[in-house]
Design a protein around this motif. Structure first.
Motif, short mmCIF file in Angstrom:
data_model
loop_
_atom_site.label_atom_id
_atom_site.label_comp_id
_atom_site.label_asym_id
_atom_site.label_seq_id
_atom_site.Cartn_x
_atom_site.Cartn_y
_atom_site.Cartn_z
N ASP A 162 21.36 -1.13 2.56
CA ASP A 162 20.97 0.26 2.76
C ASP A 162 19.80 0.62 1.85
N ILE A 163 18.64 0.87 2.46
CA ILE A 163 17.48 1.34 1.69
C ILE A 163 17.12 2.76 2.10
N SER A 164 18.05 3.44 2.77
CA SER A 164 17.76 4.78 3.32
C SER A 164 17.54 5.84 2.25
N THR A 165 18.03 5.63 1.05
CA THR A 165 17.86 6.64 0.00
C THR A 165 16.67 6.36 -0.91
N GLU A 166 15.96 5.27 -0.65
CA GLU A 166 14.79 4.93 -1.47
C GLU A 166 13.63 5.86 -1.15
N LEU A 167 12.79 6.07 -2.13
CA LEU A 167 11.58 6.88 -1.96
C LEU A 167 10.36 6.08 -2.40
N PRO A 168 9.26 6.15 -1.65
CA PRO A 168 8.04 5.49 -2.08
C PRO A 168 7.57 6.03 -3.43
N LYS A 169 7.10 5.11 -4.27
CA LYS A 169 6.65 5.46 -5.62
C LYS A 169 5.21 5.00 -5.84
N SER A 222 11.89 -3.45 -9.04
CA SER A 222 11.22 -2.18 -8.75
C SER A 222 10.18 -2.41 -7.67
N SER A 223 9.70 -1.32 -7.10
CA SER A 223 8.65 -1.41 -6.08
C SER A 223 7.76 -0.18 -6.20
N ALA A 224 6.54 -0.32 -5.70
CA ALA A 224 5.58 0.78 -5.78
C ALA A 224 4.46 0.55 -4.76
N GLY A 225 3.65 1.58 -4.59
CA GLY A 225 2.53 1.47 -3.66
C GLY A 225 1.27 2.09 -4.23
N SER A 226 0.12 1.58 -3.82
CA SER A 226 -1.15 2.12 -4.30
C SER A 226 -1.43 3.48 -3.65
N LEU A 227 -0.94 3.71 -2.44
CA LEU A 227 -1.04 5.00 -1.74
C LEU A 227 0.31 5.28 -1.09
N PRO A 228 1.31 5.67 -1.88
CA PRO A 228 2.66 5.79 -1.33
C PRO A 228 2.79 6.79 -0.18
N VAL A 266 0.82 -1.20 0.00
CA VAL A 266 0.00 0.00 0.00
C VAL A 266 0.86 1.27 0.00
N HIS A 267 1.76 1.37 0.97
CA HIS A 267 2.51 2.62 1.14
C HIS A 267 3.89 2.62 0.50
N ASN A 268 4.36 1.46 0.02
CA ASN A 268 5.69 1.34 -0.57
C ASN A 268 6.74 1.92 0.39
N ALA A 269 6.53 1.64 1.68
CA ALA A 269 7.41 2.21 2.69
C ALA A 269 8.07 1.16 3.57
N GLY A 270 7.59 -0.08 3.49
CA GLY A 270 8.13 -1.11 4.38
C GLY A 270 8.38 -2.42 3.66
N ARG A 271 7.34 -3.24 3.56
CA ARG A 271 7.50 -4.59 3.00
C ARG A 271 8.07 -4.58 1.59
N SER A 272 7.48 -3.80 0.69
CA SER A 272 7.95 -3.80 -0.70
C SER A 272 9.36 -3.23 -0.81
N GLN A 273 9.70 -2.25 0.01
CA GLN A 273 11.05 -1.68 -0.02
C GLN A 273 12.07 -2.70 0.49
N MET A 274 11.72 -3.43 1.55
CA MET A 274 12.63 -4.46 2.07
C MET A 274 12.82 -5.57 1.04
N ALA A 275 11.73 -6.00 0.41
CA ALA A 275 11.81 -7.05 -0.60
C ALA A 275 12.68 -6.62 -1.78
#
Length: 142
Positions: free
Chosen positions: A65-72, A41-47, A17-26
């Protein structure tokens, strides 16, 4: 003569949903473990506005390190461009197109949880990503 670069074996899109946790870790694990063999790649329905800090910390503990990733934002184009679409609680928000492999990973949402609660989610994601890599490799060898 230098070796020619090879195309990735597959493209994988992780969606939550938020592309902030599970999908970013995966995505972080798949990129780390498969390297350039798989396009990730990763994305969220409501980033969300940012990646979950507890997920960032848990992944740093695993050496990623996923600290520079941004929800999409999830787009139809991203789904169409992917061989594998792995959803993690996005429900009906994920568009479905023929010719792709869809998997739904039922994982606890780490939103609002501390790093202690995120670690087991992270470890389960790693196990599933390792199995996904094995499946992609086996499919390509067949």
């Amino acid at each position: 003569m230098a070796p020619q670069p090879t195309a990735p074996l597959a493209s994988v899109l992780f969606v939550c949903v938020h592309n902030a946790g599970r999908s970013q870790m995966a995505a972080g694990f798949l990129t780390h473990l498969a390297g350039d063999r798989v396009e990730v790649s990763s994305a969220g329905s409501l980033p969300a506005d940012q990646v979950n800090p507890a997920a960032v910390e848990a992944m740093a503990e695993a050496g990623i390190d996923i600290s520079t990733e941004l929800p999409k934002l999830l787009t139809t184009e991203a789904v169409k461009a992917s061989d594998y679409v792995i959803t993690m609680g996005c429900g009906d928000a994920c568009p479905v197109f023929p010719g792709r492999t869809y998997l739904d990973w039922a994982l606890e949402d780490p939103a609002g949880q501390g790093v202690e609660a995120v670690r087991p989610i992270r470890d389960e994601i790693r196990t599933r990503v390792e199995a996904l890599i094995a499946a992609i490799d086996a499919e390509r060898e067949a």
